[in-house]
Design a protein around this motif. Structure first.
Motif, PDB file in Angstrom:
ATOM      1  N   MET A   1     -16.074  29.782  12.765  1.00  0.00           N
ATOM      2  CA  MET A   1     -16.330  31.057  12.125  1.00  0.00           C
ATOM      3  C   MET A   1     -15.379  32.122  12.679  1.00  0.00           C
ATOM      4  O   MET A   1     -14.873  32.937  11.923  1.00  0.00           O
ATOM      5  N   GLU A   2     -15.140  32.066  13.992  1.00  0.00           N
ATOM      6  CA  GLU A   2     -14.256  33.047  14.607  1.00  0.00           C
ATOM      7  C   GLU A   2     -12.818  32.908  14.097  1.00  0.00           C
ATOM      8  O   GLU A   2     -12.152  33.902  13.818  1.00  0.00           O
ATOM      9  N   VAL A   3     -12.353  31.664  13.973  1.00  0.00           N
ATOM     10  CA  VAL A   3     -10.984  31.433  13.508  1.00  0.00           C
ATOM     11  C   VAL A   3     -10.828  31.851  12.051  1.00  0.00           C
ATOM     12  O   VAL A   3      -9.841  32.496  11.684  1.00  0.00           O
ATOM     13  N   LEU A   4     -11.787  31.516  11.225  1.00  0.00           N
ATOM     14  CA  LEU A   4     -11.715  31.911   9.821  1.00  0.00           C
ATOM     15  C   LEU A   4     -11.764  33.427   9.687  1.00  0.00           C
ATOM     16  O   LEU A   4     -10.989  34.020   8.920  1.00  0.00           O
ATOM     17  N   ALA A   5     -12.633  34.068  10.443  1.00  0.00           N
ATOM     18  CA  ALA A   5     -12.704  35.532  10.420  1.00  0.00           C
ATOM     19  C   ALA A   5     -11.371  36.134  10.854  1.00  0.00           C
ATOM     20  O   ALA A   5     -10.859  37.054  10.207  1.00  0.00           O
ATOM     21  N   ALA A   6     -10.794  35.610  11.928  1.00  0.00           N
ATOM     22  CA  ALA A   6      -9.510  36.126  12.406  1.00  0.00           C
ATOM     23  C   ALA A   6      -8.416  35.908  11.366  1.00  0.00           C
ATOM     24  O   ALA A   6      -7.584  36.796  11.130  1.00  0.00           O
ATOM     25  N   GLY A   7      -8.401  34.733  10.720  1.00  0.00           N
ATOM     26  CA  GLY A   7      -7.405  34.464   9.683  1.00  0.00           C
ATOM     27  C   GLY A   7      -7.544  35.399   8.507  1.00  0.00           C
ATOM     28  O   GLY A   7      -6.548  35.924   7.994  1.00  0.00           O
ATOM     29  N   LEU A   8      -8.771  35.637   8.068  1.00  0.00           N
ATOM     30  CA  LEU A   8      -8.999  36.567   6.960  1.00  0.00           C
ATOM     31  C   LEU A   8      -8.560  37.977   7.343  1.00  0.00           C
ATOM     32  O   LEU A   8      -7.906  38.673   6.565  1.00  0.00           O
ATOM     33  N   GLU A   9      -8.913  38.367   8.551  1.00  0.00           N
ATOM     34  CA  GLU A   9      -8.549  39.708   9.018  1.00  0.00           C
ATOM     35  C   GLU A   9      -7.031  39.866   9.081  1.00  0.00           C
ATOM     36  O   GLU A   9      -6.475  40.864   8.633  1.00  0.00           O
ATOM     37  N   ARG A  10      -6.352  38.876   9.615  1.00  0.00           N
ATOM     38  CA  ARG A  10      -4.893  38.948   9.786  1.00  0.00           C
ATOM     39  C   ARG A  10      -4.132  38.772   8.484  1.00  0.00           C
ATOM     40  O   ARG A  10      -2.964  39.141   8.396  1.00  0.00           O
ATOM     41  N   SER A  11      -4.782  38.221   7.463  1.00  0.00           N
ATOM     42  CA  SER A  11      -4.108  37.999   6.185  1.00  0.00           C
ATOM     43  C   SER A  11      -3.761  39.301   5.474  1.00  0.00           C
ATOM     44  O   SER A  11      -2.811  39.368   4.712  1.00  0.00           O
ATOM     45  N   GLY A  12      -4.558  40.329   5.700  1.00  0.00           N
ATOM     46  CA  GLY A  12      -4.329  41.610   5.039  1.00  0.00           C
ATOM     47  C   GLY A  12      -4.719  41.603   3.573  1.00  0.00           C
ATOM     48  O   GLY A  12      -4.477  42.579   2.867  1.00  0.00           O
ATOM     49  N   THR A  13      -5.339  40.533   3.086  1.00  0.00           N
ATOM     50  CA  THR A  13      -5.710  40.442   1.674  1.00  0.00           C
ATOM     51  C   THR A  13      -7.163  40.850   1.465  1.00  0.00           C
ATOM     52  O   THR A  13      -7.958  40.864   2.391  1.00  0.00           O
ATOM     53  N   ARG A  14      -7.474  41.157   0.224  1.00  0.00           N
ATOM     54  CA  ARG A  14      -8.860  41.428  -0.160  1.00  0.00           C
ATOM     55  C   ARG A  14      -9.580  40.093  -0.273  1.00  0.00           C
ATOM     56  O   ARG A  14      -8.978  39.107  -0.683  1.00  0.00           O
ATOM     57  N   PHE A  15     -10.864  40.070   0.056  1.00  0.00           N
ATOM     58  CA  PHE A  15     -11.590  38.802   0.008  1.00  0.00           C
ATOM     59  C   PHE A  15     -13.084  39.006  -0.116  1.00  0.00           C
ATOM     60  O   PHE A  15     -13.617  40.063   0.198  1.00  0.00           O
ATOM     61  N   VAL A  16     -13.740  37.943  -0.579  1.00  0.00           N
ATOM     62  CA  VAL A  16     -15.191  37.784  -0.534  1.00  0.00           C
ATOM     63  C   VAL A  16     -15.407  36.521   0.285  1.00  0.00           C
ATOM     64  O   VAL A  16     -14.887  35.457  -0.052  1.00  0.00           O
ATOM     65  N   TRP A  17     -16.149  36.623   1.364  1.00  0.00           N
ATOM     66  CA  TRP A  17     -16.441  35.477   2.219  1.00  0.00           C
ATOM     67  C   TRP A  17     -17.922  35.168   2.081  1.00  0.00           C
ATOM     68  O   TRP A  17     -18.776  35.961   2.457  1.00  0.00           O
ATOM     69  N   VAL A  18     -18.230  34.024   1.511  1.00  0.00           N
ATOM     70  CA  VAL A  18     -19.617  33.602   1.332  1.00  0.00           C
ATOM     71  C   VAL A  18     -19.995  32.768   2.546  1.00  0.00           C
ATOM     72  O   VAL A  18     -19.371  31.755   2.837  1.00  0.00           O
ATOM     73  N   VAL A  19     -21.014  33.218   3.247  1.00  0.00           N
ATOM     74  CA  VAL A  19     -21.465  32.577   4.483  1.00  0.00           C
ATOM     75  C   VAL A  19     -22.882  32.066   4.275  1.00  0.00           C
ATOM     76  O   VAL A  19     -23.785  32.846   3.963  1.00  0.00           O
ATOM     77  N   LYS A  20     -23.036  30.762   4.437  1.00  0.00           N
ATOM     78  CA  LYS A  20     -24.375  30.178   4.322  1.00  0.00           C
ATOM     79  C   LYS A  20     -25.141  30.432   5.613  1.00  0.00           C
ATOM     80  O   LYS A  20     -24.591  30.339   6.699  1.00  0.00           O
ATOM     81  N   GLU A  21     -26.404  30.726   5.447  1.00  0.00           N
ATOM     82  CA  GLU A  21     -27.272  30.949   6.602  1.00  0.00           C
ATOM     83  C   GLU A  21     -27.580  29.621   7.290  1.00  0.00           C
ATOM     84  O   GLU A  21     -27.551  28.563   6.666  1.00  0.00           O
ATOM     85  N   ALA A  22     -27.868  29.669   8.570  1.00  0.00           N
ATOM     86  CA  ALA A  22     -28.248  28.475   9.328  1.00  0.00           C
ATOM     87  C   ALA A  22     -29.523  27.884   8.731  1.00  0.00           C
ATOM     88  O   ALA A  22     -30.492  28.601   8.492  1.00  0.00           O
ATOM     89  N   ALA A  23     -29.490  26.562   8.482  1.00  0.00           N
ATOM     90  CA  ALA A  23     -30.637  25.897   7.861  1.00  0.00           C
ATOM     91  C   ALA A  23     -31.576  25.261   8.877  1.00  0.00           C
ATOM     92  O   ALA A  23     -32.742  25.016   8.585  1.00  0.00           O
ATOM     93  N   THR A  24     -31.085  24.997  10.083  1.00  0.00           N
ATOM     94  CA  THR A  24     -31.896  24.343  11.107  1.00  0.00           C
ATOM     95  C   THR A  24     -31.766  25.104  12.422  1.00  0.00           C
ATOM     96  O   THR A  24     -30.838  25.903  12.602  1.00  0.00           O
ATOM     97  N   ALA A  25     -32.668  24.815  13.336  1.00  0.00           N
ATOM     98  CA  ALA A  25     -32.602  25.430  14.668  1.00  0.00           C
ATOM     99  C   ALA A  25     -31.299  25.035  15.367  1.00  0.00           C
ATOM    100  O   ALA A  25     -30.686  25.855  16.065  1.00  0.00           O
ATOM    101  N   GLU A  26     -30.876  23.785  15.171  1.00  0.00           N
ATOM    102  CA  GLU A  26     -29.619  23.315  15.774  1.00  0.00           C
ATOM    103  C   GLU A  26     -28.427  24.108  15.236  1.00  0.00           C
ATOM    104  O   GLU A  26     -27.557  24.514  16.005  1.00  0.00           O
ATOM    105  N   HIS A  27     -28.398  24.341  13.920  1.00  0.00           N
ATOM    106  CA  HIS A  27     -27.328  25.152  13.332  1.00  0.00           C
ATOM    107  C   HIS A  27     -27.327  26.561  13.927  1.00  0.00           C
ATOM    108  O   HIS A  27     -26.270  27.110  14.231  1.00  0.00           O
ATOM    109  N   LEU A  28     -28.514  27.125  14.069  1.00  0.00           N
ATOM    110  CA  LEU A  28     -28.639  28.471  14.617  1.00  0.00           C
ATOM    111  C   LEU A  28     -28.091  28.527  16.038  1.00  0.00           C
ATOM    112  O   LEU A  28     -27.339  29.441  16.385  1.00  0.00           O
ATOM    113  N   GLU A  29     -28.439  27.522  16.850  1.00  0.00           N
ATOM    114  CA  GLU A  29     -27.946  27.460  18.229  1.00  0.00           C
ATOM    115  C   GLU A  29     -26.431  27.311  18.287  1.00  0.00           C
ATOM    116  O   GLU A  29     -25.784  27.840  19.190  1.00  0.00           O
ATOM    117  N   GLU A  30     -25.855  26.594  17.317  1.00  0.00           N
ATOM    118  CA  GLU A  30     -24.410  26.365  17.288  1.00  0.00           C
ATOM    119  C   GLU A  30     -23.640  27.540  16.689  1.00  0.00           C
ATOM    120  O   GLU A  30     -22.414  27.504  16.610  1.00  0.00           O
TER     121      GLU A  30
END
Length: 178
Positions: A1-30
Motif C-alpha cells: 500500500m505504501e509503495v502504490l501510494a508513493a507511486g501515485l503521489e510521484r506520478s503527478g497524475t489525477r487518479f481514483v484509488w479504490v481500496v478494499k477494506e480488510a475482510a479478516t482480522a489477519e488482513h487488518l493486522e497486516e
C-alpha cells in the motif's frame, strides 16, 4: 500500500484509488486496505481514495479516465480493454501471470509494473510508469483503443460476434424443432 501510494503521489497524475477494506482480522493486522497517513491530504485536488465497492465499468468508461492498474484479473482486464484505456498490471497469483503474458507480451496492450505478491516496484519507477501511461498516447493505450473499436464492431449489427451468436441461436432453434 505504501509503495502504490508513493507511486501515485510521484506520478503527478489525477487518479481514483479504490481500496478494499480488510475482510479478516489477519488482513487488518497486516495493514490490508490501510492508506498511508497523510496521503489523502498530500494528493488532495488531484486524487481521491474510495473505500469499498465502485461501479468499475462505469468509471473505466468515463472520458476522463486514461488508465487502469489491476492485478491482471481476467474480467478487469477485459473491462479495461473494452474501455480503451491504458492498462497497468501487477500480477499476484494464479491466472494473473498467464493474463499478464497475454495482455503485455502477446497483445501489447498493457504494461507490467511488478511481478508477484512478494515483489515491490521502486516507487519512483512506478510513478514514471503511471505518468507515462496516463499522460499522452502510449503505444499500449493506442492498441487498447484499437482493440476497443474492434470489439465494438464485432458486437454491432452485422459484426462477427453478432453474426456468430445469431448463427448459434439459429442452430439451437433447429435442434428444438427436430
Amino acid at each position: 500500500m505504501e509503495v502504490l501510494a508513493a507511486g501515485l503521489e510521484r506520478s503527478g497524475t489525477r487518479f481514483v484509488w479504490v481500496v478494499k477494506e480488510a475482510a479478516t482480522a489477519e488482513h487488518l493486522e497486516e495493514g490490508y486496505g490501510s492508506v498511508p497517513d497523510g496521503f489523502e491530504n498530500r494528493v488532495s485536488g488531484r486524487g481521491i481514495v474510495v473505500r469499498g465497492w465502485v461501479p468499475q465499468v462505469s468509471i473505466l468508461g468515463h472520458r476522463s479516465v486514461g488508465g487502469f492498474l489491476s492485478h491482471f484479473r481476467w474480467n478487469s482486464m477485459l473491462e479495461g480493454v473494452a474501455s480503451g484505456v491504458a492498462l497497468l498490471g501487477w500480477p499476484m497469483e494464479a491466472d494473473h501471470f498467464v493474463n499478464a503474458w497475454l495482455f503485455v507480451d502477446a497483445m501489447g496492450v498493457a504494461v507490467k509494473v511488478c511481478d508477484g505478491e512478494d515483489s515491490l516496484p521502486d516507487p519512483d519507477e512506478l510513478g514514471r510508469v503511471i505518468h507515462g501511461s496516463m499522460v499522452g498516447n502510449s503505444i499500449q493505450k493506442e492498441r487498447a483503443k484499437a482493440m476497443r473499436e474492434e470489439a465494438i464492431k464485432a458486437v454491432s449489427d452485422g459484426g462477427s460476434s453478432y453474426k456468430e451468436l445469431d448463427d448459434l441461436v439459429h442452430a439451437l432453434k433447429q435442434l428444438v424443432h427436430k
